[in-house]
Design a protein around this motif. Structure first.
Motif, PDB file in Angstrom:
ATOM      1  N   ILE A 161       0.864  -1.270   0.201  1.00  0.00           N
ATOM      2  CA  ILE A 161       0.005  -0.067   0.038  1.00  0.00           C
ATOM      3  C   ILE A 161       1.015   1.139  -0.150  1.00  0.00           C
ATOM      4  CG2 ILE A 161      -1.635   1.182   1.290  1.00  0.00           C
ATOM      5  CD1 ILE A 161      -2.851  -1.457   2.277  1.00  0.00           C
ATOM      6  N   GLN A 162       0.559   1.982  -0.866  1.00  0.00           N
ATOM      7  CA  GLN A 162       1.334   3.404  -1.040  1.00  0.00           C
ATOM      8  C   GLN A 162       1.400   4.356   0.402  1.00  0.00           C
ATOM      9  OE1 GLN A 162       3.048   4.984  -3.948  1.00  0.00           O
ATOM     10  NE2 GLN A 162       3.744   5.868  -1.997  1.00  0.00           N
ATOM     11  N   GLY A 163       2.681   4.519   0.756  1.00  0.00           N
ATOM     12  CA  GLY A 163       2.691   5.508   1.765  1.00  0.00           C
ATOM     13  C   GLY A 163       3.422   6.587   1.362  1.00  0.00           C
ATOM     14  N   GLU A 164       4.040   7.436   2.235  1.00  0.00           N
ATOM     15  CA  GLU A 164       4.745   8.897   2.101  1.00  0.00           C
ATOM     16  C   GLU A 164       5.971   8.795   1.540  1.00  0.00           C
ATOM     17  OE1 GLU A 164       4.237  10.985   5.801  1.00  0.00           O
ATOM     18  OE2 GLU A 164       1.955  10.530   5.946  1.00  0.00           O
ATOM     19  N   THR A 165       6.420   7.484   1.435  1.00  0.00           N
ATOM     20  CA  THR A 165       7.919   7.388   1.133  1.00  0.00           C
ATOM     21  C   THR A 165       8.011   6.490  -0.401  1.00  0.00           C
ATOM     22  OG1 THR A 165       8.625   5.366   2.318  1.00  0.00           O
ATOM     23  CG2 THR A 165       8.655   7.431   3.133  1.00  0.00           C
ATOM     24  N   ARG A 166       9.256   6.534  -0.856  1.00  0.00           N
ATOM     25  CA  ARG A 166       9.311   5.770  -2.000  1.00  0.00           C
ATOM     26  C   ARG A 166       9.373   4.372  -1.811  1.00  0.00           C
ATOM     27  NH1 ARG A 166      13.962   7.759  -5.079  1.00  0.00           N
ATOM     28  NH2 ARG A 166      12.901   6.661  -6.798  1.00  0.00           N
ATOM     29  N   HIS A 167       9.485   3.922  -0.575  1.00  0.00           N
ATOM     30  CA  HIS A 167       9.574   2.380  -0.293  1.00  0.00           C
ATOM     31  C   HIS A 167       8.454   1.586  -1.252  1.00  0.00           C
ATOM     32  CE1 HIS A 167      10.281  -0.973   2.385  1.00  0.00           C
ATOM     33  NE2 HIS A 167       8.934  -1.216   2.419  1.00  0.00           N
ATOM     34  N   PHE A 168       7.298   2.093  -1.390  1.00  0.00           N
ATOM     35  CA  PHE A 168       6.418   1.388  -2.076  1.00  0.00           C
ATOM     36  C   PHE A 168       6.944   1.203  -3.486  1.00  0.00           C
ATOM     37  CE2 PHE A 168       3.036   1.977  -5.306  1.00  0.00           C
ATOM     38  CZ  PHE A 168       2.029   1.051  -5.138  1.00  0.00           C
TER      39      PHE A 168
END
Length: 164
Positions: free
Chosen positions: A89-96
């Motif tokens: 699930i998309q979060g606030e960082t580029r981890h996704f």
């Protein structure tokens, strides 16, 4: 924009899975979603004739670990196809972005390395509700879709290998 019902398909166009063996790798992260994907996949495989003893489900900590789980299935079992089921699930960082890209490339690599259908059943959504909608909610279940894809790809491979 409308989303296709992931559980909708023409049953008559799905080969029998009676003699097929499946490995399913499920991410424990977001298990409310991934557990529903796994249940959908198993139920769909059984609906098309797969035997309980020919469906093996294993869990890995997160979606990034799905590809190693798939590789371990390919190296240590005689399954005909591997389903990788996860949810990012998309979060606030580029981890996704890194996780999604890594798992997609890893699944493609496993397909080619092992000449074996490895099915990418990973939800990549903007939020939890979108994930739930695609894990048995209003848009069906991506696990169903992954199971149908696995059955069809095994049938394709077996048919071509048998000269059909």
């Amino acid at each position: 924009m409308a989303t296709k019902d992931l559980s909708a398909y023409d049953m008559e166009k799905v080969p029998s899975a009676e003699n097929m063996k499946f490995g399913i790798v499920v991410s424990e992260w977001n298990y409310e979603v991934t557990g529903a994907l796994a249940r959908g996949a198993v139920d769909t495989l059984k609906k098309h004739g797969a035997k309980d003893e020919h469906i093996v489900v294993k869990h890995v900590p997160g979606s990034f670990e799905l590809t190693l789980g798939g590789q371990l299935f390919a190296e240590n079992t005689d399954v005909d196809a591997i389903l990788l089921l996860g949810c990012v699930i998309q979060g606030e960082t580029r981890h996704f972005d890194f996780i999604c890209q890594g798992v997609a490339q890893g699944a493609t690599h496993l397909n080619m390395k092992f000449n074996l259908p490895v099915i990418f059943g990973v939800l990549t959504t903007d939020n939890q509700q979108q994930a739930l909608d695609r894990a048995g909610g209003k848009h069906g279940n991506k696990g169903d879709e992954a199971a149908i894809t696995a059955i069809k790809m095994v049938a394709l491979q077996q048919g071509l290998e048998n000269g059909e």
